[in-house]
Design a protein around this motif. Structure first.
Motif, mmCIF file in Angstrom:
data_model
loop_
_atom_site.group_PDB
_atom_site.id
_atom_site.type_symbol
_atom_site.label_atom_id
_atom_site.label_comp_id
_atom_site.label_asym_id
_atom_site.label_seq_id
_atom_site.Cartn_x
_atom_site.Cartn_y
_atom_site.Cartn_z
ATOM 1 N N GLN A 1 -1.939 1.185 -10.215
ATOM 2 C CA GLN A 1 -1.061 0.045 -10.460
ATOM 3 C C GLN A 1 -0.620 -0.060 -11.915
ATOM 4 O O GLN A 1 0.441 -0.600 -12.200
ATOM 5 N N ILE A 2 -1.404 0.483 -12.836
ATOM 6 C CA ILE A 2 -1.086 0.338 -14.253
ATOM 7 C C ILE A 2 -0.226 1.518 -14.715
ATOM 8 O O ILE A 2 -0.535 2.674 -14.447
ATOM 9 N N ALA A 3 0.876 1.211 -15.403
ATOM 10 C CA ALA A 3 1.819 2.244 -15.836
ATOM 11 C C ALA A 3 2.128 2.098 -17.313
ATOM 12 O O ALA A 3 2.107 0.997 -17.862
ATOM 13 N N CYS A 4 2.432 3.226 -17.946
ATOM 14 C CA CYS A 4 2.932 3.175 -19.314
ATOM 15 C C CYS A 4 4.445 2.956 -19.286
ATOM 16 O O CYS A 4 5.030 2.758 -18.218
ATOM 17 N N THR A 5 5.081 2.980 -20.433
ATOM 18 C CA THR A 5 6.524 2.771 -20.527
ATOM 19 C C THR A 5 7.131 3.924 -21.321
ATOM 20 O O THR A 5 6.434 4.877 -21.680
ATOM 21 N N ARG A 6 8.426 3.821 -21.659
ATOM 22 C CA ARG A 6 9.050 4.844 -22.492
ATOM 23 C C ARG A 6 8.790 4.600 -23.976
ATOM 24 O O ARG A 6 9.293 5.342 -24.825
ATOM 25 N N LYS A 7 8.009 3.587 -24.307
ATOM 26 C CA LYS A 7 7.597 3.379 -25.691
ATOM 27 C C LYS A 7 6.395 4.285 -25.945
ATOM 28 O O LYS A 7 5.278 3.963 -25.567
ATOM 29 N N THR A 8 6.658 5.421 -26.552
ATOM 30 C CA THR A 8 5.607 6.416 -26.770
ATOM 31 C C THR A 8 5.591 6.845 -28.223
ATOM 32 O O THR A 8 6.504 6.558 -28.987
ATOM 33 N N VAL A 9 4.525 7.541 -28.599
ATOM 34 C CA VAL A 9 4.435 8.173 -29.916
ATOM 35 C C VAL A 9 4.761 9.658 -29.790
ATOM 36 O O VAL A 9 5.579 10.194 -30.536
ATOM 37 N N TRP A 10 4.149 10.323 -28.817
ATOM 38 C CA TRP A 10 4.345 11.757 -28.625
ATOM 39 C C TRP A 10 5.053 12.059 -27.310
ATOM 40 O O TRP A 10 4.808 13.087 -26.675
ATOM 41 N N GLY A 11 5.936 11.196 -26.872
ATOM 42 C CA GLY A 11 6.770 11.475 -25.711
ATOM 43 C C GLY A 11 6.002 11.844 -24.459
ATOM 44 O O GLY A 11 5.095 11.130 -24.028
ATOM 45 N N LEU A 12 6.372 12.978 -23.864
ATOM 46 C CA LEU A 12 5.765 13.390 -22.599
ATOM 47 C C LEU A 12 4.282 13.687 -22.744
ATOM 48 O O LEU A 12 3.530 13.596 -21.760
ATOM 49 N N MET A 13 3.830 14.040 -23.932
ATOM 50 C CA MET A 13 2.395 14.292 -24.102
ATOM 51 C C MET A 13 1.613 12.984 -23.932
ATOM 52 O O MET A 13 0.510 12.983 -23.378
ATOM 53 N N GLU B 1 0.804 -1.211 0.000
ATOM 54 C CA GLU B 1 0.000 0.000 0.000
ATOM 55 C C GLU B 1 0.841 1.268 0.000
ATOM 56 O O GLU B 1 0.298 2.361 -0.077
ATOM 57 N N GLN B 2 2.169 1.165 0.122
ATOM 58 C CA GLN B 2 3.001 2.354 0.010
ATOM 59 C C GLN B 2 2.924 2.895 -1.414
ATOM 60 O O GLN B 2 2.840 2.129 -2.369
ATOM 61 N N PRO B 3 2.985 4.212 -1.582
ATOM 62 C CA PRO B 3 2.969 4.772 -2.942
ATOM 63 C C PRO B 3 4.168 4.259 -3.738
ATOM 64 O O PRO B 3 5.267 4.111 -3.207
ATOM 65 N N VAL B 4 3.938 3.982 -5.000
ATOM 66 C CA VAL B 4 5.034 3.517 -5.854
ATOM 67 C C VAL B 4 5.705 4.728 -6.498
ATOM 68 O O VAL B 4 5.061 5.754 -6.740
ATOM 69 N N PRO B 5 7.004 4.649 -6.801
ATOM 70 C CA PRO B 5 7.708 5.812 -7.348
ATOM 71 C C PRO B 5 7.395 6.094 -8.806
ATOM 72 O O PRO B 5 7.860 7.094 -9.351
ATOM 73 N N HIS B 6 6.608 5.216 -9.444
ATOM 74 C CA HIS B 6 6.287 5.373 -10.866
ATOM 75 C C HIS B 6 5.293 6.494 -11.145
ATOM 76 O O HIS B 6 5.037 6.815 -12.310
ATOM 77 N N ASP B 7 4.727 7.079 -10.109
ATOM 78 C CA ASP B 7 3.736 8.140 -10.293
ATOM 79 C C ASP B 7 4.461 9.475 -10.440
ATOM 80 O O ASP B 7 4.644 10.223 -9.478
#
Length: 313
Positions: free
Chosen positions: A142-154, A4-10
């Motif tokens: 719990q669900i995260a994206c990855t660095r595989k993106t189309v428009w980067g940070l957007m 239940e601790q916050p994950v650093p991926h946020d």
């Protein structure tokens, strides 16, 4: 979720907050992508003409979540300053089929030229946000994206607005050690496992950024990484993120249970990546993981169906 601790991926707060809106980091990304989009559409200078004034409305053709208003505002400010827009549904707002999202007014020629870039951007980002909301409704926080993106940070902004985790924002935002990285480290050692242990024993946490993550390929490697990290607890280190790469849900559950039995689980964040599907998400989220990461949340996503309806044309 196993912990239940916050994950650093946020990391989405680095891009957008309710109080402050788009950050400088996000605005810089918006600037880069907007310039590319309008340039590819043949726009090489700010639009203006003496054609008659017209009004138009952007309408949703499906239910969804709107994201991209800040980017459209920026686009108009720089490239079509004669076009004015008023939003009925701002960033992060749910809309239903048939809802009016925004009204626009400006000279006819500018409005017709900028129509497609507006709808492309708003539709793509809203599509990602809507899809992220679908995934995060099943696996909240719990669900995260990855660095595989189309428009980067957007892309990552849209995932964040849809309730997903942004993961690291760039390669330098957080340190992730993958198979290719280990292959170039501690070459005097004869195995991947020994290199992993040597790296974890010596890595300086002051140099890793937002968090430290290592990719493992076997249950043995996962357990070794957790044991090494538990040995560093006296240093007050943050939890180590261990990515279980291309593991099955059953294998993920086995790793989590072994770590609990050996009193190691509190020292790590367990992430699974590879082969994650929406249809199997229930199985993944219930196998003892903290994070499930996938590019399917933002890549190959169908844009939200939007239309711009002009009056008097």
């Amino acid at each position: 979720m196993a912990d239940e601790q916050p994950v650093p991926h946020d990391r989405g707060h680095e891009l957008w907050t309710v109080e402050g809106g788009a950050s400088r980091k996000l605005l810089a990304s918006i600037d880069r992508w907007v310039n590319a989009m309008v340039g590819d559409d043949g726009i090489d200078m700010p639009l203006s003409s003496r054609s008659e004034q017209v009004d138009a409305t952007i309408v949703a053709r499906q239910d969804g979540l709107i994201v991209g208003c800040a980017a459209v505002d920026y686009m108009l400010q720089i490239w079509a300053p004669s076009v004015r827009i008023s939003w009925f549904a701002g960033d992060g707002k749910r809309v239903s089929e048939g809802d009016e999202i925004a009204s626009l007014s400006g000279d006819r020629d500018s409005l017709l030229v900028i129509e497609r870039p507006i709808l492309n951007m708003l539709g793509q980002l809203s599509g990602i946000a809507t899809n992220a909301k679908r995934w995060s409704a099943i696996a909240p926080k719990q669900i995260a994206c990855t660095r595989k993106t189309v428009w980067g940070l957007m892309d990552k902004w849209a995932v964040h607005m849809g309730g997903g985790l942004s993961h690291r924002l760039s390669k330098t935002d957080a340190l992730m050690i993958k198979e290719n990285d280990l292959a170039s480290m501690h070459q005097e050692l004869d195995s991947h496992e020994h290199r992993l242990v040597a790296f974890l024993q010596t890595v300086d946490m002051a140099e890793v950024g937002a968090f430290l993550e290592v990719e493992v390929r076997t249950e043995k490697e996962a357990m070794m990484a957790a044991m090494v990290w538990a040995g560093r607890k006296s240093e007050g280190v943050d939890r180590l993120v261990i990515m279980l790469d291309n593991f099955t849900p059953e294998a993920c559950k086995s790793v989590s249970e072994q770590m609990i039995e050996q009193d190691l689980r509190q020292h790590v964040v367990l992430e699974a990546s590879g082969g994650i599907t929406f249809e199997g998400l229930d199985e993944w989220r219930e196998c003892g993981l903290d994070v499930v990461s996938t590019s399917a949340i933002n890549r190959g996503v169908k844009p939200m169906d939007l239309s711009m309806l002009a009056q008097g044309l």
